[in-house]
Design a protein around this motif. Structure first.
Motif, PDB file in Angstrom:
ATOM      1  N   VAL A  35       7.524   2.897  31.413  1.00  0.00           N
ATOM      2  CA  VAL A  35       7.679   3.501  30.076  1.00  0.00           C
ATOM      3  C   VAL A  35       9.093   4.056  29.912  1.00  0.00           C
ATOM      4  O   VAL A  35       9.745   3.847  28.881  1.00  0.00           O
ATOM      5  N   ALA A  77       1.802   6.531  28.249  1.00  0.00           N
ATOM      6  CA  ALA A  77       3.016   6.401  27.432  1.00  0.00           C
ATOM      7  C   ALA A  77       3.543   7.774  27.031  1.00  0.00           C
ATOM      8  O   ALA A  77       4.742   8.065  27.178  1.00  0.00           O
ATOM      9  N   HIS A 120      11.900   2.835  27.213  1.00  0.00           N
ATOM     10  CA  HIS A 120      12.498   3.814  26.307  1.00  0.00           C
ATOM     11  C   HIS A 120      14.018   3.723  26.377  1.00  0.00           C
ATOM     12  O   HIS A 120      14.708   3.621  25.368  1.00  0.00           O
ATOM     13  N   LEU A 179       6.406   0.249  22.324  1.00  0.00           N
ATOM     14  CA  LEU A 179       5.310   0.025  23.269  1.00  0.00           C
ATOM     15  C   LEU A 179       3.975  -0.138  22.560  1.00  0.00           C
ATOM     16  O   LEU A 179       3.624   0.660  21.690  1.00  0.00           O
ATOM     17  N   MET A 219       7.552   8.518  25.976  1.00  0.00           N
ATOM     18  CA  MET A 219       7.803   7.558  24.892  1.00  0.00           C
ATOM     19  C   MET A 219       7.534   8.271  23.562  1.00  0.00           C
ATOM     20  O   MET A 219       6.461   8.841  23.377  1.00  0.00           O
ATOM     21  N   LEU A 230       1.576  -1.237  33.143  1.00  0.00           N
ATOM     22  CA  LEU A 230       2.078   0.022  32.605  1.00  0.00           C
ATOM     23  C   LEU A 230       2.117   1.094  33.686  1.00  0.00           C
ATOM     24  O   LEU A 230       1.160   1.264  34.439  1.00  0.00           O
ATOM     25  N   GLY A 281       1.782  -3.070  26.839  1.00  0.00           N
ATOM     26  CA  GLY A 281       1.528  -2.253  28.024  1.00  0.00           C
ATOM     27  C   GLY A 281       0.430  -2.775  28.918  1.00  0.00           C
ATOM     28  O   GLY A 281       0.431  -2.527  30.124  1.00  0.00           O
ATOM     29  N   GLU A 310      -3.861   4.167  28.296  1.00  0.00           N
ATOM     30  CA  GLU A 310      -2.497   3.660  28.119  1.00  0.00           C
ATOM     31  C   GLU A 310      -1.695   4.603  27.226  1.00  0.00           C
ATOM     32  O   GLU A 310      -0.503   4.833  27.468  1.00  0.00           O
ATOM     33  N   ARG A 350       4.477   5.074  34.453  1.00  0.00           N
ATOM     34  CA  ARG A 350       5.434   5.968  33.796  1.00  0.00           C
ATOM     35  C   ARG A 350       6.879   5.506  33.974  1.00  0.00           C
ATOM     36  O   ARG A 350       7.687   5.633  33.059  1.00  0.00           O
ATOM     37  N   ILE A 392       5.145   3.932  19.339  1.00  0.00           N
ATOM     38  CA  ILE A 392       3.933   3.389  19.970  1.00  0.00           C
ATOM     39  C   ILE A 392       3.044   2.750  18.903  1.00  0.00           C
ATOM     40  O   ILE A 392       2.842   3.323  17.829  1.00  0.00           O
TER      41      ILE A 392
END
Ligand SMILES: *Cc1c(COP(=O)(O)O)cnc(C)c1O
Length: 463
Positions: free
Chosen positions: A104, A125, A108, A114, A130, A99, A95, A121, A101, A135
């Motif tokens: 993300v 996420a 996904h 991620l 996510m 990064l 990320g 961060e 949204r 993660i």
């Protein structure tokens, strides 16, 4: 750099001063496919288009400078990594490269996991949906508060980076009544660079626990004893912008060596191994990156061979590409402001951004490709240096580049392969406002990170 090395004088059209550049390309209007996002082309008027939208329209609608990101290309690259590694391996997008949204959500949807390395961060996420168990949480100095948030959220793994952290994570997990899945990041004594790797003396750095002197083995011993931790594997990340796989070979050999020692000492075979990220991309046409399927094949073979040699079950592999996914998918669109030809030297082309939106040239001496994109030109090439608007002579975006000699204020130029480590490292130096990230796809453009405003700046200034 000394000016006196290049005494001023009349410039011959085909003689350029010394520097880190090759001869001017045969056609300045050509867009080398290696360094541009997949959907980039020129329309019949010579204007560069990406995702079916031309840059004149993008500049008109969103202003300049702006990072323009090809969403289809991002998804394609993410999917290529996912497919290359298959169901028996995991791909974690790093990320920190870039990064938001939207990113993300794309990850996904494309089935990637991620990596995050800060509370900020992690928050991004989670807020984009996510699933926490996809993660991984990294960093050499995670705060207790960050560790608490990560465990509470249920992150899939925390990568332990120090002896203190082993204890901290175990305590926090226990206080929450949980057992946290963890990997230990080890420093294998290999540092890979673009075209070479060095296999000694690179334990002198802040990340990881050194294999040397038995420190990593001791970290494993401690982690295995703590109830709050479930040690699932070892982690190694050897560098960035790497083209040569031999560094990974040495790293895998050493990581598997430790897996074997762990089996011999504790009777456990750790089920996972993470080989980090760092795979290179093309910033100029001289760079020759490998395709994800070649990388997957090479890494899988290396780990399988090492494990067979050590009579270990092959662990589940994970990798963490950042730059290799997002880097090539974006370019920075600038408007040319002023142009200063310096006789016998080069022409300084100033753009409306600079080191605040791309620090990599100043920080790492990074190389970039740049092109005139609002039109084509048949003018002779001139040796240019693309510089920003900041109060710093090191404010260079592209050190040596050929641009058409009829370049004029108001032209749009694009610096390509700026998807990674540009917006994510952007600053407000000189109170310059950070540019937006605009995603383009199928003839539509959409702001995914908006341009900063003076209001944003003043909101923080509460004195
Ligand atoms: C930075 C980093 C990555 C990603 O590196 P890229 O060069 O962007 O691929 C992966 N893993 C770790 C631990 C990192 O620190």
């Amino acid at each position: 750099m000394s000016r006196s090395a290049h005494p001023a004088g009349p410039r011959h059209a085909d003689v350029f001063p010394e520097g880190h550049y090759s001869a001017p390309p045969a056609d300045l209007n050509a867009l080398h496919p290696k360094v541009w996002a997949h959907t980039v082309t020129r329309n019949t008027d010579g204007v560069l288009t990406v995702g079916g939208v031309d840059v004149a329209a993008l500049a008109e609608e969103h202003g300049t400078p702006a990072y323009i990101l090809d969403e289809a290309d991002f998804r394609e690259r993410a999917r290529a990594w996912r497919t290359a590694f298959g169901a028996d391996a995991d791909v974690f997008y790093a990320g920190k490269a870039f990064l938001s949204r939207a990113v993300v959500r794309w990850l996904h949807e494309e089935g990637l996991n991620l990596d995050v390395c800060s509370g900020g961060e992690l928050a991004t996420a989670l807020s984009a949906g996510m699933p926490a168990d996809r993660i991984a949480f990294h960093g050499n100095n995670k705060s207790v508060e960050e560790i608490h948030r990560a465990i509470d959220a249920g992150v899939g793994r925390i990568v332990l980076d120090s002896f203190q952290e082993i204890v901290r994570v175990a305590h926090v997990a226990q206080s929450l009544g949980k057992r946290q899945r963890v990997q230990i990041r080890i420093t294998v004594g290999v540092e890979a660079h673009t075209h070479e790797f060095i296999a000694t003396a690179h334990e002198d750095q802040k990340f990881g626990i050194p294999l040397a002197g038995g420190q990593a083995a001791e970290a494993v011993r401690r982690a295995l004893q703590l109830d709050g931790l479930e040690l699932i594997g070892l982690h190694s990340h050897i560098g960035s912008q790497i083209f040569d796989m031999s560094g990974f070979e040495v790293a895998a050999h050493r990581v598997v060596g430790l897996l074997k020692d762990i089996r011999d000492e504790h009777g456990v075979e750790l089920p996972e191994i993470d080989l980090g990220g760092g795979l290179g991309i093309a910033y100029t046409s001289d760079d020759d990156p490998r395709e994800p399927h070649e990388i997957a094949k090479a890494l899988t073979e290396i780990v399988t061979r090492e494990c067979e040699g050590a009579r270990l079950r092959t662990p589940r592999i994970s990798v963490e590409p950042g730059r290799a996914i997002v880097g090539p998918t974006a370019f920075t669109l600038y408007e040319v402001g002023t142009i200063k030809p310096l006789d016998g030297l080069r022409t300084y082309v100033s753009v409306d951004g600079g080191m605040s939106d791309n620090i990599r040239t100043a920080l790492y001496d990074a190389e970039y490709s740049v092109a005139l994109v609002s039109r084509t030109s048949d003018a002779a090439p001139m040796l240019a240096r693309v510089v920003g608007k900041h109060c710093e002579s090191g404010d260079i975006v592209v050190k040596d580049a050929f641009l058409p000699s009829d370049l004029a204020p108001g032209d749009l130029i694009a610096v390509t392969a700026t998807g990674a480590y540009c917006r994510s490292m952007a600053s407000n130096y000189n109170h310059v406002l950070r540019p937006p990230v605009v995603a383009v796809r199928e003839g539509e453009s959409r702001v995914i990170v908006r341009r900063e405003t003076e209001e944003d700046l003043l909101r923080l200034d509460v004195g």
